[in-house]
Write a protein that holds these residues in place. Structure first.
Motif, short mmCIF file in Angstrom:
data_model
loop_
_atom_site.label_atom_id
_atom_site.label_comp_id
_atom_site.label_asym_id
_atom_site.label_seq_id
_atom_site.Cartn_x
_atom_site.Cartn_y
_atom_site.Cartn_z
N MET A 1 -7.86 0.76 1.90
CA MET A 1 -8.75 1.18 2.99
C MET A 1 -10.09 1.69 2.46
O MET A 1 -11.10 1.58 3.14
CB MET A 1 -8.07 2.23 3.86
CG MET A 1 -6.98 1.61 4.74
SD MET A 1 -6.05 2.83 5.70
CE MET A 1 -7.29 3.38 6.86
N THR A 2 -10.13 2.18 1.22
CA THR A 2 -11.43 2.60 0.66
C THR A 2 -12.32 1.39 0.41
O THR A 2 -13.53 1.54 0.24
CB THR A 2 -11.27 3.39 -0.66
OG1 THR A 2 -10.70 2.55 -1.65
CG2 THR A 2 -10.47 4.65 -0.46
N LEU A 3 -11.74 0.19 0.42
CA LEU A 3 -12.51 -1.05 0.28
C LEU A 3 -12.75 -1.72 1.63
O LEU A 3 -13.34 -2.79 1.70
CB LEU A 3 -11.76 -2.03 -0.63
CG LEU A 3 -11.49 -1.57 -2.06
CD1 LEU A 3 -10.66 -2.60 -2.80
CD2 LEU A 3 -12.79 -1.27 -2.78
N GLY A 4 -12.22 -1.12 2.70
CA GLY A 4 -12.43 -1.68 4.03
C GLY A 4 -11.31 -2.58 4.49
O GLY A 4 -11.44 -3.30 5.49
N HIS A 5 -10.17 -2.58 3.80
CA HIS A 5 -9.04 -3.43 4.18
C HIS A 5 -7.86 -2.54 4.58
O HIS A 5 -7.35 -1.77 3.78
CB HIS A 5 -8.61 -4.34 3.02
CG HIS A 5 -7.42 -5.19 3.37
ND1 HIS A 5 -7.55 -6.33 4.12
CD2 HIS A 5 -6.11 -5.05 3.12
CE1 HIS A 5 -6.34 -6.87 4.28
NE2 HIS A 5 -5.46 -6.10 3.69
N ASP A 6 -7.43 -2.69 5.82
CA ASP A 6 -6.25 -1.98 6.29
C ASP A 6 -5.10 -2.99 6.33
O ASP A 6 -5.08 -3.89 7.17
CB ASP A 6 -6.48 -1.39 7.69
CG ASP A 6 -5.30 -0.55 8.17
OD1 ASP A 6 -4.21 -0.60 7.53
OD2 ASP A 6 -5.46 0.15 9.17
N PRO A 7 -4.13 -2.88 5.40
CA PRO A 7 -3.05 -3.86 5.34
C PRO A 7 -2.12 -3.85 6.56
O PRO A 7 -1.37 -4.79 6.74
CB PRO A 7 -2.28 -3.48 4.06
CG PRO A 7 -2.69 -2.10 3.75
CD PRO A 7 -4.04 -1.86 4.37
N LEU A 8 -2.20 -2.82 7.40
CA LEU A 8 -1.35 -2.80 8.59
C LEU A 8 -1.95 -3.62 9.73
O LEU A 8 -1.32 -3.81 10.76
CB LEU A 8 -1.11 -1.36 9.05
CG LEU A 8 -0.35 -0.47 8.07
CD1 LEU A 8 -0.13 0.91 8.67
CD2 LEU A 8 0.96 -1.11 7.67
N ARG A 9 -3.17 -4.09 9.53
CA ARG A 9 -3.84 -4.92 10.54
C ARG A 9 -3.54 -6.39 10.30
O ARG A 9 -3.55 -6.83 9.17
CB ARG A 9 -5.35 -4.74 10.42
CG ARG A 9 -5.88 -4.10 11.62
CD ARG A 9 -7.35 -3.99 11.58
NE ARG A 9 -7.59 -2.68 12.15
CZ ARG A 9 -8.70 -2.06 12.13
NH1 ARG A 9 -9.74 -2.59 11.56
NH2 ARG A 9 -8.82 -0.89 12.68
N ALA A 10 -3.35 -7.11 11.36
CA ALA A 10 -3.10 -8.55 11.23
C ALA A 10 -4.36 -9.28 10.83
O ALA A 10 -5.44 -8.89 11.09
CB ALA A 10 -2.58 -9.11 12.55
#
Length: 112
Positions: free
Chosen positions: A103-112
């Motif tokens: 998430m510090t890179l802007g990617h939330d793995p819980l999002r599709a």
């Protein structure tokens, strides 16, 4: 210098990898850096890479610099590497730490 086709492909890969909005990322960077007694200034929260990703999200494709392109490639590679063969997320401490790093890179793995 990157040609137009490479830039288009990188832009698409970056937008796929970075699935948080600039507002969500800015809020996350502030939360991630908030301490018990202090909170950083809004423009100084988070890692250098996280701040750079935030700046890229606020730019037009035509305004990207070579440094922006380098960071975009790094973010795409990191997210791809971290999410390759990703199992369903579980609520473990390791998964939470991994999610927070992404998430510090802007990617939330819980999002599709």
């Amino acid at each position: 210098m990157t040609d137009a086709l490479e830039l288009d492909a990188l832009w698409e890969d970056f937008r796929r990898a970075v699935n948080m909005t600039s507002q969500e990322l800015a809020a996350w960077l502030r939360v991630g850096d908030a301490g018990e007694d202090t909170e950083p200034l809004p423009g100084h929260a988070g890692t250098g890479t996280g701040q750079h990703v935030l700046a890229i999200l606020q730019k037009r494709r035509t305004d990207l610099t070579e440094d922006d392109l380098r960071v975009m490639r790094k973010v795409v590679d990191t997210v791809d590497e971290q999410t390759e063969n990703e199992p369903e997320p579980e609520a473990t401490d390791a998964d939470t730490r991994r999610r927070h790093r992404l998430m510090t890179l802007g990617h939330d793995p819980l999002r599709a």
